[in-house]
Scaffold this motif. Sequence first.
Motif, PDB file in Angstrom:
ATOM      1  N   GLU A  52       0.825  -1.209   0.000  1.00  0.00           N
ATOM      2  CA  GLU A  52       0.000   0.000   0.000  1.00  0.00           C
ATOM      3  C   GLU A  52       0.861   1.261   0.000  1.00  0.00           C
ATOM      4  O   GLU A  52       0.555   2.236  -0.689  1.00  0.00           O
ATOM      5  N   GLN A  53       1.942   1.250   0.773  1.00  0.00           N
ATOM      6  CA  GLN A  53       2.848   2.401   0.810  1.00  0.00           C
ATOM      7  C   GLN A  53       3.510   2.621  -0.545  1.00  0.00           C
ATOM      8  O   GLN A  53       3.617   3.756  -1.040  1.00  0.00           O
ATOM      9  N   ILE A  54       3.974   1.510  -1.140  1.00  0.00           N
ATOM     10  CA  ILE A  54       4.601   1.599  -2.461  1.00  0.00           C
ATOM     11  C   ILE A  54       3.616   2.162  -3.478  1.00  0.00           C
ATOM     12  O   ILE A  54       3.947   3.027  -4.296  1.00  0.00           O
ATOM     13  N   ASN A  55       2.387   1.685  -3.416  1.00  0.00           N
ATOM     14  CA  ASN A  55       1.351   2.158  -4.319  1.00  0.00           C
ATOM     15  C   ASN A  55       1.039   3.635  -4.081  1.00  0.00           C
ATOM     16  O   ASN A  55       0.844   4.408  -5.021  1.00  0.00           O
ATOM     17  N   ALA A  56       1.008   4.036  -2.795  1.00  0.00           N
ATOM     18  CA  ALA A  56       0.744   5.443  -2.465  1.00  0.00           C
ATOM     19  C   ALA A  56       1.836   6.360  -3.017  1.00  0.00           C
ATOM     20  O   ALA A  56       1.583   7.540  -3.302  1.00  0.00           O
ATOM     21  N   ASP A  57       3.038   5.810  -3.188  1.00  0.00           N
ATOM     22  CA  ASP A  57       4.144   6.582  -3.771  1.00  0.00           C
ATOM     23  C   ASP A  57       4.049   6.669  -5.290  1.00  0.00           C
ATOM     24  O   ASP A  57       4.904   7.293  -5.933  1.00  0.00           O
ATOM     25  N   GLY A  58       3.030   6.022  -5.875  1.00  0.00           N
ATOM     26  CA  GLY A  58       2.805   6.128  -7.313  1.00  0.00           C
ATOM     27  C   GLY A  58       3.112   4.879  -8.114  1.00  0.00           C
ATOM     28  O   GLY A  58       2.938   4.872  -9.338  1.00  0.00           O
ATOM     29  N   GLN A  59       3.567   3.808  -7.441  1.00  0.00           N
ATOM     30  CA  GLN A  59       3.896   2.575  -8.167  1.00  0.00           C
ATOM     31  C   GLN A  59       2.638   1.798  -8.530  1.00  0.00           C
ATOM     32  O   GLN A  59       1.766   1.589  -7.689  1.00  0.00           O
ATOM     33  N   SER A  76      -8.384 -13.327   0.183  1.00  0.00           N
ATOM     34  CA  SER A  76      -9.259 -12.152   0.203  1.00  0.00           C
ATOM     35  C   SER A  76      -8.650 -11.064   1.087  1.00  0.00           C
ATOM     36  O   SER A  76      -8.824  -9.869   0.818  1.00  0.00           O
ATOM     37  N   LEU A  77      -7.922 -11.466   2.137  1.00  0.00           N
ATOM     38  CA  LEU A  77      -7.267 -10.494   3.007  1.00  0.00           C
ATOM     39  C   LEU A  77      -6.208  -9.711   2.243  1.00  0.00           C
ATOM     40  O   LEU A  77      -6.118  -8.484   2.358  1.00  0.00           O
ATOM     41  N   ALA A  78      -5.413 -10.418   1.449  1.00  0.00           N
ATOM     42  CA  ALA A  78      -4.407  -9.730   0.633  1.00  0.00           C
ATOM     43  C   ALA A  78      -5.078  -8.810  -0.378  1.00  0.00           C
ATOM     44  O   ALA A  78      -4.688  -7.654  -0.551  1.00  0.00           O
ATOM     45  N   ALA A  79      -6.105  -9.323  -1.055  1.00  0.00           N
ATOM     46  CA  ALA A  79      -6.791  -8.530  -2.079  1.00  0.00           C
ATOM     47  C   ALA A  79      -7.453  -7.287  -1.499  1.00  0.00           C
ATOM     48  O   ALA A  79      -7.614  -6.278  -2.195  1.00  0.00           O
ATOM     49  N   SER A  80      -7.833  -7.331  -0.216  1.00  0.00           N
ATOM     50  CA  SER A  80      -8.542  -6.197   0.395  1.00  0.00           C
ATOM     51  C   SER A  80      -7.662  -4.963   0.532  1.00  0.00           C
ATOM     52  O   SER A  80      -8.167  -3.879   0.806  1.00  0.00           O
ATOM     53  N   HIS A  81      -6.362  -5.103   0.337  1.00  0.00           N
ATOM     54  CA  HIS A  81      -5.450  -3.958   0.388  1.00  0.00           C
ATOM     55  C   HIS A  81      -5.342  -3.265  -0.969  1.00  0.00           C
ATOM     56  O   HIS A  81      -4.760  -2.187  -1.061  1.00  0.00           O
ATOM     57  N   ALA A  82      -5.887  -3.882  -2.013  1.00  0.00           N
ATOM     58  CA  ALA A  82      -5.847  -3.290  -3.347  1.00  0.00           C
ATOM     59  C   ALA A  82      -6.946  -2.251  -3.500  1.00  0.00           C
ATOM     60  O   ALA A  82      -7.893  -2.191  -2.713  1.00  0.00           O
ATOM     61  N   SER A  83      -6.830  -1.443  -4.541  1.00  0.00           N
ATOM     62  CA  SER A  83      -7.873  -0.451  -4.816  1.00  0.00           C
ATOM     63  C   SER A  83      -8.987  -1.033  -5.684  1.00  0.00           C
ATOM     64  O   SER A  83     -10.097  -0.522  -5.714  1.00  0.00           O
ATOM     65  N   ARG A  84      -8.669  -2.153  -6.369  1.00  0.00           N
ATOM     66  CA  ARG A  84      -9.664  -2.813  -7.219  1.00  0.00           C
ATOM     67  C   ARG A  84      -9.346  -4.299  -7.280  1.00  0.00           C
ATOM     68  O   ARG A  84      -8.180  -4.682  -7.273  1.00  0.00           O
TER      69      ARG A  84
END
Length: 250
Positions: free
Chosen positions: A188-195, A204-212
Motif C-alpha cells: 500500500e505504501q509503495i502504491n501510495a508513492d505512485g507505483q 481475500s485479506l491480501a486482495a482487500s489492500h488493493a484499490s480494485r
Amino acid sequence: MFLQVNHLEKVFQTRFSKEKTHALSDVSFTAEQGEFIAIMGESGSGKTTLLNILATLEKPSNGDVVLEGRQISTIKEAGLAEFRRDHLGFVFQDFNLLDTLSVRDNIFLPLVLARHSYKEMAARLAVLAPKLSILDLLDKQPFELSGGQKQRVAIARALITNPKLILADEPTAALDSKNSDVLLDLFEQINADGQTVLMVTHSSLAASHASRVLFIKDGKIFHQLYRGDKTPRDFNLDIMSTMTAILGGE
C-alpha cells in the motif's frame, strides 16, 4: 491509458492430442498508472496464465497487451529479457533469491545485468533500504533471513529498476499472518508513492489492500470490485461474498 488488456485468449494444446484447453477467453480490462489491482479466482481459473502473459513469459493465442502505448505481445524473443528488466518488477511467493549472493548483491543483480554503475546502484539502494527496513540485512545471506525479510528483499530487487509495473504472484503465500500484514501494508505504501501494482492472490485479506479486485472464472472476467473509501476489513467482506458467489456458481 497506462495498461490495456484487449480480448486476450490463451489456448493450450498438447503435442499428442487434438484436445484444446481455453485458459483465457476474451479477457479485457484497463489499468490507470498508480492503481493497485488484485486478481482473484479459484485454481484453474486462468489468473496465473494472465499474469504470465502480462509478464511476457507466455504469448497470447489472440488479443494483445499494451503498456504505455507499446504492444508487448509483439516484442521479438530477443528483446523480451531486456523489456522485462527495464519495465517490469517481479515479486514471487518463493522469493527467488540466490543464496550464493549477499542481500545487497541480490538486490543489485538486475542493475548489474543492465550494466549500471556501482555508484548509481548504491544511490538507488540508499533510498529503498530504509523504506523497506532492510538496512541491517544488506550484508547477510538470504538463508539467514526470515520469510518476511526475504520478501522485503525481493521487493527491493523488484523496485530498484524503477519499473513501470510491479507484478506480484501470491506474494503472501509463504508468509505467516504477521509478516503478511507487514508486506501488504508495504505494498500500500509503495502504491501510495505512485507505483502501479498488479497482484494475483488466493487471499481475500491480501486482495482487500488493493484499490480494485478483478475476479476471473473459467478464463473470463466474472466481476470487479472497487475499494473506494472502505477499510481493508470492510472490503474483505465484500470480496469474500463475491468469491462465495463464484464458487457457488451464482
